[in-house]
Write an enzyme that holds these catalytic residues in place. Structure first.
Site, PDB file in Angstrom:
ATOM      1  N   ARG A 130       2.929   4.773   5.159  1.00 52.78           N
ATOM      2  CA  ARG A 130       2.445   4.686   3.770  1.00 52.78           C
ATOM      3  C   ARG A 130       1.746   5.994   3.489  1.00 52.78           C
ATOM      4  NH1 ARG A 130      -0.795  -0.059   0.642  1.00 52.78           N
ATOM      5  NH2 ARG A 130       1.358  -0.760   0.503  1.00 52.78           N
ATOM      6  N   GLN A 160       8.174  -3.927  -1.031  1.00 41.96           N
ATOM      7  CA  GLN A 160       7.622  -4.879  -1.991  1.00 41.96           C
ATOM      8  C   GLN A 160       8.740  -5.565  -2.781  1.00 41.96           C
ATOM      9  OE1 GLN A 160       4.234  -5.695  -2.697  1.00 41.96           O
ATOM     10  NE2 GLN A 160       5.301  -7.317  -3.783  1.00 41.96           N
ATOM     11  N   ARG A 315       6.537 -10.914   1.692  1.00 46.85           N
ATOM     12  CA  ARG A 315       6.498  -9.591   2.329  1.00 46.85           C
ATOM     13  C   ARG A 315       6.777  -9.769   3.821  1.00 46.85           C
ATOM     14  NH1 ARG A 315       3.672  -5.444   0.071  1.00 46.85           N
ATOM     15  NH2 ARG A 315       4.672  -4.280   1.753  1.00 46.85           N
TER      16      ARG A 315
HETATM   17  N1  NVA Z   1       1.014   0.803  -7.713  1.00 50.63           N
HETATM   18  C1  NVA Z   1       0.093   0.367  -6.684  1.00 50.63           C
HETATM   19  C2  NVA Z   1       0.753  -0.552  -5.731  1.00 50.63           C
HETATM   20  C3  NVA Z   1      -0.144  -1.090  -4.656  1.00 50.63           C
HETATM   21  C4  NVA Z   1       0.576  -1.972  -3.681  1.00 50.63           C
HETATM   22  C5  NVA Z   1      -0.474   1.576  -5.968  1.00 50.63           C
HETATM   23  O1  NVA Z   1       0.292   2.482  -5.632  1.00 50.63           O
HETATM   24  O2  NVA Z   1      -1.683   1.612  -5.741  1.00 50.63           O
HETATM   25  N1   CP Z   2       1.407  -5.019  -2.374  1.00 46.69           N
HETATM   26  C1   CP Z   2       0.953  -4.246  -1.370  1.00 46.69           C
HETATM   27  O1   CP Z   2       1.669  -3.380  -0.847  1.00 46.69           O
HETATM   28  O2   CP Z   2      -0.304  -4.522  -0.981  1.00 46.69           O
HETATM   29  P1   CP Z   2      -1.218  -3.650   0.004  1.00 46.69           P
HETATM   30  O3   CP Z   2      -1.574  -2.390  -0.709  1.00 46.69           O
HETATM   31  O4   CP Z   2      -2.396  -4.521   0.271  1.00 46.69           O
HETATM   32  O5   CP Z   2      -0.424  -3.348   1.244  1.00 46.69           O
END
Ligand code: NVA
Ligand code: CP
Length: 329
Positions: A130, A160, A315
């Site tokens: 991530r 997601q 998920r």
């Molecule tokens: N659009 C949000 C998604 C979080 C899962 C972000 O990037 O913070």
């Molecule tokens: N929806 C999602 O990816 O949540 P987190 O940011 O908690 O991983």
């Protein structure tokens, strides 16, 4: 950093002497980077694997197909669901996990993604990352000798949307030909929905402020694939008659939530009045975390259309499908 690596990637996981030892090189790596990089049949296969694990009927009857395998996860941004669900998924499939945070690993002190990829490939069988810049994800995939999974970047969030499609189909059957409405920021999650519209053949209407519209390149790609993706002026028009209404935070990780942004996004809040314009049995989804009272009201989050907890659960199941496809299919 992208572009700083000095050596070409190696093809062999865990060592470079396989060829010399007369061992066949491994097949091409199955990275899970973005929905536009994977064909529709494969995506469907991944979802089927996930559903099979969820039903307790694992592919080939193997309950622990990843026994002895290790997933390395790198988080350069916060996470609750992605971190917990990947960890539980890997453990339930018989494998184990190593978690590295960006700041407390050597990445935080400038070690390159390319070098990190080559090192982690010697310990782990699959890497999830991530991060912010999608170039880092690509660099990881270029230099890793094990599969790489996109756990979110500034531009996409494909894991997601796999869970989201699974959730829709559990409740309402095939998503093909159905209408999905997005109301809010044209962000990373919206981009993966756009790619999914092409891959799973549903209609997608996005209502976003024009200043926060999805990237033209992702829209152009979907159009080129013949997807029915349209940008509409207002939220009510997008939601009218929809089978599914989706939104996400107004301020994604790494962005600043200034007054202007909130003013622009105000008209796109999903409240009970907006939801009432969708089909009577429409579903509501949100990838979470939600900012109740901003992009969505309590009445919708906790209301009869909402399937956000099933969505969060899926998920886990969808990612089992992804891990199985990467490592054992
Ligand atoms: N659009 C949000 C998604 C979080 C899962 C972000 O990037 O913070
Ligand atoms: N929806 C999602 O990816 O949540 P987190 O940011 O908690 O991983």
């Amino acid at each position: 950093m992208a572009g700083q690596a000095t050596h070409p990637p190696r093809a062999n996981p865990r060592g470079n002497n396989l060829k010399a030892a007369g061992i066949r090189p491994p097949p091409r790596l199955k990275h899970f980077l973005d929905l536009d990089r994977i064909d529709p049949r494969t995506l469907r296969r991944i979802l089927d694997f996930g559903a099979a694990f969820k039903r307790g009927k694992p592919p080939k009857g193997r309950a622990k197909p990843l026994a002895g395998r290790t997933l390395a996860m790198i988080f350069e941004k916060p996470s609750t669901r992605t971190r917990a669900s990947f960890q539980v998924a890997m453990q339930e499939l018989g494998g184990q996990v190593v978690v590295l945070g960006g700041p407390e690993s050597q990445l935080g002190r400038g070690e390159t993604i390319a070098d990190t990829a080559r090192v982690l490939s010697r310990y782990a069988d699959v890497i999830m990352i991530r991060t912010d810049d999608p170039a880092k994800l690509r660099e990881m995939a270029a230099y890793a000798s094990v599969p790489v999974i996109n756990g979110l970047t500034d531009q996409s969030h494909p894991c997601q949307i796999m869970g989201d499609i699974m959730t829709f189909e559990e409740h309402r059957g095939s998503i093909q030909g159905r209408t999905v409405a997005w109301s809010g920021d044209g962000n990373n999650v919206a981009a993966s929905w756009i790619q999914a519209a092409a891959r799973f053949r549903f209609r997608l209407r996005l209502a976003c402020p024009k200043e926060l519209a999805p990237r033209p390149a992702v829209l152009a790609w979907a159009k080129g694939e013949g997807a029915e993706v349209t940008l509409v002026g207002d939220a009510a028009a997008a939601v009218a008659g929809a089978d599914l209404v989706v939104t996400d935070t107004w301020v994604s990780m790494g962005q600043t939530g200034d007054k202007r942004r909130r003013r622009l996004l105000g008209p796109y809040r999903v409240d009970a009045r907006l939801m009432a314009r969708a089909k009577k049995d429409a579903l509501f989804m949100h990838c979470l975390p939600a900012h109740r009272g901003e992009e969505v009201t309590d009445a919708v989050m906790d209301g009869p259309h909402s399937v956000v907890w099933d969505e969060a659960e899926n998920r886990l199941h969808a990612q089992k499908g992804i891990l199985y496809w990467c490592l054992a299919d």
